[in-house]
Motif scaffolding. Structure first.
Motif, PDB file in Angstrom:
ATOM      1  N   GLY A 298      10.462  12.058  -7.902  1.00 42.15           N
ATOM      2  CA  GLY A 298      10.419  10.793  -8.607  1.00 42.15           C
ATOM      3  C   GLY A 298       9.431   9.788  -8.050  1.00 42.15           C
ATOM      4  O   GLY A 298       9.301   8.699  -8.571  1.00 42.15           O
ATOM      5  N   VAL A 299       8.748  10.130  -6.973  1.00 41.15           N
ATOM      6  CA  VAL A 299       7.752   9.239  -6.372  1.00 41.15           C
ATOM      7  C   VAL A 299       6.377   9.831  -6.621  1.00 41.15           C
ATOM      8  O   VAL A 299       6.135  10.998  -6.339  1.00 41.15           O
ATOM      9  N   THR A 300       5.480   9.039  -7.144  1.00 40.92           N
ATOM     10  CA  THR A 300       4.131   9.529  -7.406  1.00 40.92           C
ATOM     11  C   THR A 300       3.349   9.571  -6.102  1.00 40.92           C
ATOM     12  O   THR A 300       3.396   8.660  -5.293  1.00 40.92           O
TER      13      THR A 300
ATOM     14  N   ASP B 185       3.913   4.091  -2.392  1.00 36.41           N
ATOM     15  CA  ASP B 185       4.484   3.021  -1.572  1.00 36.41           C
ATOM     16  C   ASP B 185       3.751   2.863  -0.236  1.00 36.41           C
ATOM     17  O   ASP B 185       4.125   2.047   0.593  1.00 36.41           O
ATOM     18  N   GLY B 186       2.685   3.664  -0.003  1.00 38.77           N
ATOM     19  CA  GLY B 186       1.890   3.540   1.212  1.00 38.77           C
ATOM     20  C   GLY B 186       2.229   4.534   2.296  1.00 38.77           C
ATOM     21  O   GLY B 186       1.482   4.691   3.257  1.00 38.77           O
ATOM     22  N   TYR B 187       3.346   5.233   2.179  1.00 41.53           N
ATOM     23  CA  TYR B 187       3.746   6.252   3.154  1.00 41.53           C
ATOM     24  C   TYR B 187       2.748   7.404   3.098  1.00 41.53           C
ATOM     25  O   TYR B 187       2.284   7.768   2.018  1.00 41.53           O
ATOM     26  N   LYS B 188       2.388   7.970   4.249  1.00 41.20           N
ATOM     27  CA  LYS B 188       1.380   9.033   4.278  1.00 41.20           C
ATOM     28  C   LYS B 188       1.789  10.140   5.252  1.00 41.20           C
ATOM     29  O   LYS B 188       2.347   9.857   6.309  1.00 41.20           O
TER      30      LYS B 188
ATOM     31  N   ASP C 192       3.987   5.097   8.398  1.00 40.54           N
ATOM     32  CA  ASP C 192       4.743   4.175   7.564  1.00 40.54           C
ATOM     33  C   ASP C 192       3.785   3.393   6.660  1.00 40.54           C
ATOM     34  O   ASP C 192       2.580   3.623   6.665  1.00 40.54           O
ATOM     35  N   ARG C 193       4.338   2.470   5.896  1.00 45.50           N
ATOM     36  CA  ARG C 193       3.547   1.707   4.919  1.00 45.50           C
ATOM     37  C   ARG C 193       2.438   0.870   5.559  1.00 45.50           C
ATOM     38  O   ARG C 193       1.449   0.552   4.919  1.00 45.50           O
ATOM     39  N   GLU C 194       2.615   0.516   6.832  1.00 43.87           N
ATOM     40  CA  GLU C 194       1.615  -0.311   7.531  1.00 43.87           C
ATOM     41  C   GLU C 194       0.585   0.542   8.262  1.00 43.87           C
ATOM     42  O   GLU C 194      -0.303   0.009   8.922  1.00 43.87           O
TER      43      GLU C 194
END
Length: 92
Positions: free
Chosen positions: A13-15, A42-45, A68-70
């Motif tokens: 469900g997350v692109t 959401d920026g997660y990698k 994480d997102r940052e």
């Protein structure tokens, strides 16, 4: 020679998009960087290293790195020949 390809997919469900590198046999492989870089909206990698064809493997560092997102490292997993190492020893 390595080729790069950008793949867009929907995961749970997350692109996310995933950039992959393959060898001439179309197997995941890259010596000097991760062969798979998956980035979520959401920026997660997650970066995954395949220094051996189609085998999670990295000598001298983590084979899977989660950010994480940052952009801060959230997790690291070490693999040699496709096997996850439970403990990593640093030898000087």
């Amino acid at each position: 020679m390595n080729d790069s390809e950008l793949i867009y997919q929907k995961i749970e469900g997350v692109t996310a998009n995933e950039e992959i590198w393959t060898n001439s046999d179309n197997k995941l492989f890259r010596i000097n960087g991760p062969a798979s870089i998956r980035t979520y909206n959401d920026g997660y990698k997650i970066e995954t290293w395949y220094q051996k064809p189609n085998m999670i493997h990295r000598k001298g560092g983590p084979a899977i790195i989660e950010y994480d997102r940052e952009g801060n490292i959230e997790g690291e997993n070490y693999y040699i020949n496709g096997l996850r190492l439970e403990r990593v020893y640093q030898h000087e």
